[in-house]
Write a protein that holds these residues in place. Structure first.
Motif, mmCIF file in Angstrom:
data_model
loop_
_atom_site.group_PDB
_atom_site.id
_atom_site.type_symbol
_atom_site.label_atom_id
_atom_site.label_comp_id
_atom_site.label_asym_id
_atom_site.label_seq_id
_atom_site.Cartn_x
_atom_site.Cartn_y
_atom_site.Cartn_z
ATOM 1 N N ALA A 174 6.594 6.147 3.115
ATOM 2 C CA ALA A 174 6.215 6.266 4.533
ATOM 3 C C ALA A 174 5.788 4.906 5.070
ATOM 4 O O ALA A 174 4.758 4.367 4.651
ATOM 5 N N VAL A 175 6.584 4.342 5.984
ATOM 6 C CA VAL A 175 6.329 2.971 6.439
ATOM 7 C C VAL A 175 6.258 2.825 7.956
ATOM 8 O O VAL A 175 5.986 1.727 8.447
ATOM 9 N N ALA A 180 16.740 4.443 -0.907
ATOM 10 C CA ALA A 180 16.685 5.867 -1.254
ATOM 11 C C ALA A 180 15.341 6.473 -0.887
ATOM 12 O O ALA A 180 15.271 7.595 -0.364
ATOM 13 N N ALA A 181 14.254 5.739 -1.138
ATOM 14 C CA ALA A 181 12.917 6.257 -0.851
ATOM 15 C C ALA A 181 12.652 6.359 0.646
ATOM 16 O O ALA A 181 11.970 7.283 1.107
ATOM 17 N N VAL A 230 0.838 -1.203 0.000
ATOM 18 C CA VAL A 230 0.000 0.000 0.000
ATOM 19 C C VAL A 230 0.870 1.249 0.000
ATOM 20 O O VAL A 230 0.628 2.202 -0.763
ATOM 21 N N ALA A 231 1.901 1.267 0.852
ATOM 22 C CA ALA A 231 2.795 2.424 0.928
ATOM 23 C C ALA A 231 3.514 2.657 -0.404
ATOM 24 O O ALA A 231 3.652 3.799 -0.868
ATOM 25 N N ALA A 243 -4.622 1.894 6.267
ATOM 26 C CA ALA A 243 -5.136 3.260 6.118
ATOM 27 C C ALA A 243 -4.075 4.283 6.487
ATOM 28 O O ALA A 243 -3.963 5.341 5.848
ATOM 29 N N ALA A 244 -3.275 3.968 7.493
ATOM 30 C CA ALA A 244 -2.239 4.906 7.947
ATOM 31 C C ALA A 244 -1.143 5.111 6.913
ATOM 32 O O ALA A 244 -0.510 6.173 6.878
ATOM 33 N N VAL A 245 -0.900 4.105 6.059
ATOM 34 C CA VAL A 245 0.159 4.245 5.056
ATOM 35 C C VAL A 245 -0.374 4.564 3.667
ATOM 36 O O VAL A 245 0.397 4.598 2.700
ATOM 37 N N GLY A 246 -1.699 4.802 3.540
ATOM 38 C CA GLY A 246 -2.167 5.311 2.254
ATOM 39 C C GLY A 246 -3.403 4.695 1.650
ATOM 40 O O GLY A 246 -3.848 5.151 0.581
#
Length: 350
Positions: A314-315, A306-307, A194-195, A219-222
């Motif tokens: 965002a993880v 890198a990300a 999901v992230a 939901a918190a990661v997207g």
């Protein structure tokens, strides 16, 4: 100059057989010339680690001897490889746990994850088994090590390996920017997918799971919407352009097929049990679905690092628990309960 003195033994997580997991000291051998000694900081508990503990096997990889578990590890180089390859002592590193096997003519050159005879840290696929790195000091080939940028904390970097699996799965979708995506199964791989999808520009992401906690993480990661796995009508109504199947069971695969739009693509990253599986494959045929496998990863690990470092991936919500190695058995008990946990970390320095 390398001045590190390797101790004679170190604590490790060792699977001895079904229902027999131990935290015990194991002897440490001197590293080979091309190996660095890595002082492990964090290790993430993977589904395969749980399978070796609970079943004495992971798929068709059957445990025949005691084996050190663990392939999701990060740490700091304590002793650089004597042959001069790899990072210097004091360098924080993540680990690419694969060793491609021979037979390059039998798989695409740019996909070494498919090589016959490929070995993985903490795997019983071959005998003698390939020990993992859930121990305080691990001898690892310098080619496995990836230097971590200073802005990436080791705790967050502990997610690099499973995030690379998710990244590879999303890449197998063939482009998700502006598309609707359904993610079936929101364990760590699913929520990391999901992230990755969010970062890749998916227009709408729907996450599916049996339990509330994984859906909260998704939901918190997207994820834009969440559905319970037993709501077959709502799942079928999604009609996603792309589906990421990460549950690893036939019911999840059935949901993935039902939730895909006609002409859509289903990426199967969840590893189903070996043997025949009862799946409504006729729907995949009549809807002209593309069913695509996704197995481990290759060089995506460098993009993931890198990300994570620049904050575009965002993880943090995926990591739900952290235990010191001394409480490793409790950590495994927590990780097996997907209703309460996401990614569970072992802290080897605590």
């Amino acid at each position: 100059m390398n001045t590190f003195e390797l101790p004679p033994s170190a604590p490790a997580v060792v699977a001895h057989g079904k229902d027999d997991l131990r935290i015990e000291d194991v002897p440490l051998a001197a590293p080979a010339a091309d190996q660095a000694v890595v002082e492990i900081a964090y290790g993430g508990i993977c589904g395969s680690d749980l399978h070796y503990w609970l079943h004495g096997a992971a798929g068709e990889s059957i445990l025949k001897d005691p084996m050190v578990l663990g392939h999701e590890v990060v740490g700091v180089v304590a002793h650089a490889a004597d042959d001069g390859t790899g990072p210097a002592a004091g360098t924080p590193v993540a680990v690419h746990p694969a060793t491609p096997g021979p037979g390059a003519a039998r798989y695409p050159a740019d996909r070494p994850n498919l090589s016959p005879g490929c070995t993985y840290l903490g795997s019983a696929a071959r005998h003698p088994h390939t020990d993992g790195a859930f121990l305080r000091y691990a001898n690892l080939p310098s080619r496995m090590l990836r230097v971590l940028p200073p802005e990436l904390p080791l705790r967050r970097a502990a997610i690099v390996e499973p995030a690379s699996v998710a990244w590879h799965a999303v890449s197998r979708a063939g482009g998700v920017n502006g598309k609707s995506v359904l993610v079936v199964g929101c364990g760590p791989i699913g929520t990391l997918a999901v992230a990755v999808l969010k970062r890749a520009g998916a227009a709408h992401i729907t996450a599916v799971d049996m339990f509330d906690k994984p859906l909260e993480i998704a939901a918190a990661v997207g994820a834009d919407a969440v559905l319970k796995a037993d709501d077959a009508e709502a799942i079928a109504a999604v009609e996603a352009d792309v589906v990421i199947e990460s549950s690893g069971n036939r019911f999840g695969l059935a949901s993935a097929i039902n939730g895909a739009v006609r002409g859509g693509r289903v990426v199967m990253v969840g590893l189903l049990p070996s043997g025949p599986q009862p799946v409504a494959i006729s729907l995949a045929i009549t809807r002209e679905l593309e069913l695509v496998g996704s197995f481990r990863f290759n060089d995506e690990i460098d993009e993931v690092i890198a990300a994570l470092a620049d904050g575009s991936l965002a993880v943090d919500p995926v990591i739900t628990h952290e235990f010191p190695l001394s409480r490793g058995l409790e950590a495994f008990e927590t990780a097996r309960n997907s209703a309460i946990s996401g990614k569970v970390l072992l802290n080897f320095g605590a």
